[in-house]
Design a protein around this motif. Structure first.
Motif, PDB file in Angstrom:
ATOM      1  N   VAL A 254       9.313  12.632  -5.009  1.00  0.00           N
ATOM      2  CA  VAL A 254       8.441  11.510  -4.658  1.00  0.00           C
ATOM      3  C   VAL A 254       9.118  10.185  -5.004  1.00  0.00           C
ATOM      4  O   VAL A 254       9.105   9.231  -4.212  1.00  0.00           O
ATOM      5  CB  VAL A 254       7.079  11.640  -5.383  1.00  0.00           C
ATOM      6  CG1 VAL A 254       6.248  10.376  -5.206  1.00  0.00           C
ATOM      7  CG2 VAL A 254       6.318  12.845  -4.857  1.00  0.00           C
ATOM      8  N   LYS A 255       9.718  10.098  -6.191  1.00  0.00           N
ATOM      9  CA  LYS A 255      10.363   8.858  -6.608  1.00  0.00           C
ATOM     10  C   LYS A 255      11.531   8.488  -5.710  1.00  0.00           C
ATOM     11  O   LYS A 255      11.841   7.310  -5.533  1.00  0.00           O
ATOM     12  CB  LYS A 255      10.842   8.994  -8.056  1.00  0.00           C
ATOM     13  CG  LYS A 255       9.728   9.020  -9.070  1.00  0.00           C
ATOM     14  CD  LYS A 255       9.150   7.647  -9.321  1.00  0.00           C
ATOM     15  CE  LYS A 255      10.061   6.845 -10.228  1.00  0.00           C
ATOM     16  NZ  LYS A 255       9.450   5.548 -10.616  1.00  0.00           N
ATOM     17  N   ASN A 256      12.182   9.486  -5.143  1.00  0.00           N
ATOM     18  CA  ASN A 256      13.280   9.196  -4.225  1.00  0.00           C
ATOM     19  C   ASN A 256      12.816   8.426  -2.998  1.00  0.00           C
ATOM     20  O   ASN A 256      13.597   7.747  -2.346  1.00  0.00           O
ATOM     21  CB  ASN A 256      13.946  10.508  -3.780  1.00  0.00           C
ATOM     22  CG  ASN A 256      15.348  10.636  -4.342  1.00  0.00           C
ATOM     23  OD1 ASN A 256      15.765   9.867  -5.186  1.00  0.00           O
ATOM     24  ND2 ASN A 256      16.080  11.628  -3.868  1.00  0.00           N
ATOM     25  N   ARG A 257      11.537   8.551  -2.677  1.00  0.00           N
ATOM     26  CA  ARG A 257      11.009   7.841  -1.508  1.00  0.00           C
ATOM     27  C   ARG A 257      10.939   6.335  -1.732  1.00  0.00           C
ATOM     28  O   ARG A 257      10.910   5.570  -0.783  1.00  0.00           O
ATOM     29  CB  ARG A 257       9.620   8.364  -1.150  1.00  0.00           C
ATOM     30  CG  ARG A 257       9.497   9.865  -0.860  1.00  0.00           C
ATOM     31  CD  ARG A 257      10.449  10.312   0.227  1.00  0.00           C
ATOM     32  NE  ARG A 257      11.723  10.779  -0.313  1.00  0.00           N
ATOM     33  CZ  ARG A 257      12.789  11.035   0.406  1.00  0.00           C
ATOM     34  NH1 ARG A 257      12.775  10.841   1.700  1.00  0.00           N
ATOM     35  NH2 ARG A 257      13.900  11.471  -0.162  1.00  0.00           N
ATOM     36  N   VAL A 258      10.862   5.911  -2.990  1.00  0.00           N
ATOM     37  CA  VAL A 258      10.768   4.471  -3.283  1.00  0.00           C
ATOM     38  C   VAL A 258      11.901   4.010  -4.190  1.00  0.00           C
ATOM     39  O   VAL A 258      11.941   2.853  -4.590  1.00  0.00           O
ATOM     40  CB  VAL A 258       9.419   4.115  -3.950  1.00  0.00           C
ATOM     41  CG1 VAL A 258       8.269   4.364  -3.007  1.00  0.00           C
ATOM     42  CG2 VAL A 258       9.227   4.874  -5.254  1.00  0.00           C
ATOM     43  N   GLY A 259      12.821   4.931  -4.494  1.00  0.00           N
ATOM     44  CA  GLY A 259      13.853   4.628  -5.475  1.00  0.00           C
ATOM     45  C   GLY A 259      14.735   3.455  -5.120  1.00  0.00           C
ATOM     46  O   GLY A 259      15.256   2.769  -5.995  1.00  0.00           O
ATOM     47  N   ARG A 260      14.925   3.195  -3.844  1.00  0.00           N
ATOM     48  CA  ARG A 260      15.805   2.100  -3.438  1.00  0.00           C
ATOM     49  C   ARG A 260      15.090   0.761  -3.387  1.00  0.00           C
ATOM     50  O   ARG A 260      15.713  -0.266  -3.190  1.00  0.00           O
ATOM     51  CB  ARG A 260      16.424   2.429  -2.073  1.00  0.00           C
ATOM     52  CG  ARG A 260      17.394   3.601  -2.122  1.00  0.00           C
ATOM     53  CD  ARG A 260      17.812   4.060  -0.739  1.00  0.00           C
ATOM     54  NE  ARG A 260      18.782   5.157  -0.812  1.00  0.00           N
ATOM     55  CZ  ARG A 260      18.463   6.425  -1.014  1.00  0.00           C
ATOM     56  NH1 ARG A 260      17.192   6.746  -1.159  1.00  0.00           N
ATOM     57  NH2 ARG A 260      19.383   7.352  -1.074  1.00  0.00           N
TER      58      ARG A 260
ATOM     59  N   PRO B 252       0.804  -1.235   0.000  1.00  0.00           N
ATOM     60  CA  PRO B 252       0.000   0.000   0.000  1.00  0.00           C
ATOM     61  C   PRO B 252       0.830   1.275   0.000  1.00  0.00           C
ATOM     62  O   PRO B 252       0.524   2.212  -0.746  1.00  0.00           O
ATOM     63  CB  PRO B 252      -0.836  -0.129   1.284  1.00  0.00           C
ATOM     64  CG  PRO B 252      -0.949  -1.610   1.502  1.00  0.00           C
ATOM     65  CD  PRO B 252       0.368  -2.173   1.047  1.00  0.00           C
ATOM     66  N   ARG B 253       1.870   1.336   0.826  1.00  0.00           N
ATOM     67  CA  ARG B 253       2.658   2.570   0.887  1.00  0.00           C
ATOM     68  C   ARG B 253       3.345   2.836  -0.447  1.00  0.00           C
ATOM     69  O   ARG B 253       3.322   3.965  -0.960  1.00  0.00           O
ATOM     70  CB  ARG B 253       3.703   2.480   1.998  1.00  0.00           C
ATOM     71  CG  ARG B 253       4.538   3.754   2.120  1.00  0.00           C
ATOM     72  CD  ARG B 253       5.665   3.618   3.139  1.00  0.00           C
ATOM     73  NE  ARG B 253       6.477   4.840   3.165  1.00  0.00           N
ATOM     74  CZ  ARG B 253       7.443   5.118   2.302  1.00  0.00           C
ATOM     75  NH1 ARG B 253       7.713   4.268   1.330  1.00  0.00           N
ATOM     76  NH2 ARG B 253       8.138   6.241   2.402  1.00  0.00           N
ATOM     77  N   THR B 254       3.970   1.806  -1.006  1.00  0.00           N
ATOM     78  CA  THR B 254       4.658   1.973  -2.290  1.00  0.00           C
ATOM     79  C   THR B 254       3.672   2.367  -3.379  1.00  0.00           C
ATOM     80  O   THR B 254       3.935   3.269  -4.188  1.00  0.00           O
ATOM     81  CB  THR B 254       5.380   0.676  -2.684  1.00  0.00           C
ATOM     82  OG1 THR B 254       6.344   0.352  -1.677  1.00  0.00           O
ATOM     83  CG2 THR B 254       6.090   0.829  -4.026  1.00  0.00           C
ATOM     84  N   LEU B 255       2.532   1.707  -3.404  1.00  0.00           N
ATOM     85  CA  LEU B 255       1.518   2.016  -4.405  1.00  0.00           C
ATOM     86  C   LEU B 255       1.020   3.447  -4.262  1.00  0.00           C
ATOM     87  O   LEU B 255       0.828   4.166  -5.253  1.00  0.00           O
ATOM     88  CB  LEU B 255       0.346   1.040  -4.285  1.00  0.00           C
ATOM     89  CG  LEU B 255      -0.814   1.243  -5.271  1.00  0.00           C
ATOM     90  CD1 LEU B 255      -0.332   1.132  -6.710  1.00  0.00           C
ATOM     91  CD2 LEU B 255      -1.923   0.221  -4.999  1.00  0.00           C
ATOM     92  N   GLY B 256       0.844   3.891  -3.016  1.00  0.00           N
ATOM     93  CA  GLY B 256       0.382   5.256  -2.777  1.00  0.00           C
ATOM     94  C   GLY B 256       1.388   6.288  -3.256  1.00  0.00           C
ATOM     95  O   GLY B 256       1.019   7.283  -3.892  1.00  0.00           O
ATOM     96  N   VAL B 257       2.676   6.049  -2.971  1.00  0.00           N
ATOM     97  CA  VAL B 257       3.713   6.984  -3.401  1.00  0.00           C
ATOM     98  C   VAL B 257       3.794   7.027  -4.921  1.00  0.00           C
ATOM     99  O   VAL B 257       3.890   8.100  -5.533  1.00  0.00           O
ATOM    100  CB  VAL B 257       5.081   6.588  -2.797  1.00  0.00           C
ATOM    101  CG1 VAL B 257       6.199   7.435  -3.399  1.00  0.00           C
ATOM    102  CG2 VAL B 257       5.066   6.761  -1.286  1.00  0.00           C
TER     103      VAL B 257
END
Length: 341
Positions: free
Chosen positions: A206-212, A109-114
């Protein structure tokens, strides 16, 4: 960069590339997920340079592509871009055995939301870029991706509360002066450039929040998955009302619209491969190839006017980028020397 930069899926910009890191202390360039090498033993790879140059050349050549899609309007073009990008991404994910990462992102959910927030930002970026190209604002689009690194640095201060080095403050100040010059000398804010720079800068943040945790291709697939229901609904409405162009302008035009998926994903893949081979500082310098090409096309192919005021504004932006790049290269060199000692 309807991504570039975009500079990063980034891409950025017209494409769009994966965005640069938002950290104020990072040299300009690649996404956190790109795997770009930053260590002291990160040689410049010839194939990496070719792949990176190819990616940014494709992004820079986007102004030549979108006019081929007329008489389709910008929103219709973006709807097709979303749908066909998803189709192409799913094929590539299956071929490269990365479907697992795509499914995992959808189930988190968190990744999808971001990524849903990123999807909204990138569709704003894409739509603005296509509108700019088709309405005679290619130079403004190029300006947007030249300004983007300055917006990225500013976001690091405003959002991430990072501290800028003196040279970075100088670059931001010169960039702000450029916007003032362009606004007062051309009759209003260069809104196409500002929307492109801000939307892509926020997209990078925003992408930096899930980039890794999410690679470029699965990330783009998730973003287009989020947008596809709306895109299909819009295309269905166009078909029902008889105003859609898909199929109405012949097979060639329909194939060009469908090719938007390849046009979107191919440079992203080239960039992703290049970023894994090149030092971050080299990727940062390559990112200026895209808007530089757009500028050349706007000036020489589309014959957009360049008044003395516009030259002055662009000149200030380029000066700011020189200051930013030199500072980033010096910082990267100092970091490498410190790591060796």
């Amino acid at each position: 960069m309807s991504h570039p930069s975009p500079a990063p899926g980034h891409l950025p910009g017209p494409g769009t590339p994966e965005p640069a890191p938002t950290g104020a202390t990072a040299p300009q360039a690649a996404p956190a997920s790109s795997g770009a090498r930053t260590g002291p033993a990160a040689p410049t790879d010839r194939w990496g340079l070719l792949l990176g140059a190819g990616a940014f050349f494709l992004w820079g050549a986007m102004p030549l592509y979108f006019p081929l899609l007329e008489p389709a309007a910008p929103v219709e073009i973006i709807a097709h871009r979303v749908v066909w990008s998803l189709v192409f991404c799913l094929v590539l994910l299956a071929a490269t055995r990365q479907l697992g990462g795509y499914v995992a992102a959808l189930r988190t959910p968190r990744t999808l939301g971001v990524l849903a927030v990123a999807a909204v930002l990138i569709v704003v970026n894409w739509t603005t870029y296509v509108y700019g190209v088709l309405s005679g604002h290619v130079l403004d689009a190029a300006l947007g991706y030249f300004i983007n690194p300055l917006v990225t640095v500013l976001l690091a201060v405003v959002v991430l509360r990072e501290r800028l080095r003196p040279a970075q403050w100088v670059a931001v100040g010169v960039g702000a002066a450029a916007v003032v010059v362009l606004s007062t000398g051309t009759g209003g804010l260069p809104w196409v450039a500002l929307v492109l720079a801000c939307s892509f800068g926020l997209y990078g943040l925003v992408k930096n929040r899930v980039g890794r945790t999410v690679e470029a291709l699965p990330g783009l697939a998730v973003e287009t998955t989020v947008l596809t229901p709306l895109a299909l609904a819009y295309l269905g409405w166009l078909a029902a009302t008889g105003v859609g162009t898909f199929g109405a302008e012949g097979t060639g035009h329909a194939l060009l619209l469908a090719s938007a998926g390849v046009v979107t994903a191919l440079p992203l893949l080239l960039f992703s491969a290049a970023a894994r081979r090149l030092p971050l500082s080299v990727v940062g310098l390559l990112q200026y190839l895209g808007p530089a090409l757009q500028f050349v096309f706007g000036l020489l192919v589309f014959h957009e006017p360049m008044s003395a005021t516009r030259w002055a504004g662009f000149g200030l932006v380029w000066l700011a980028l020189v200051v930013l790049s030199v500072d980033g290269l010096r910082t990267a060199r100092a970091t490498r020397l410190a790591a060796r000692s």
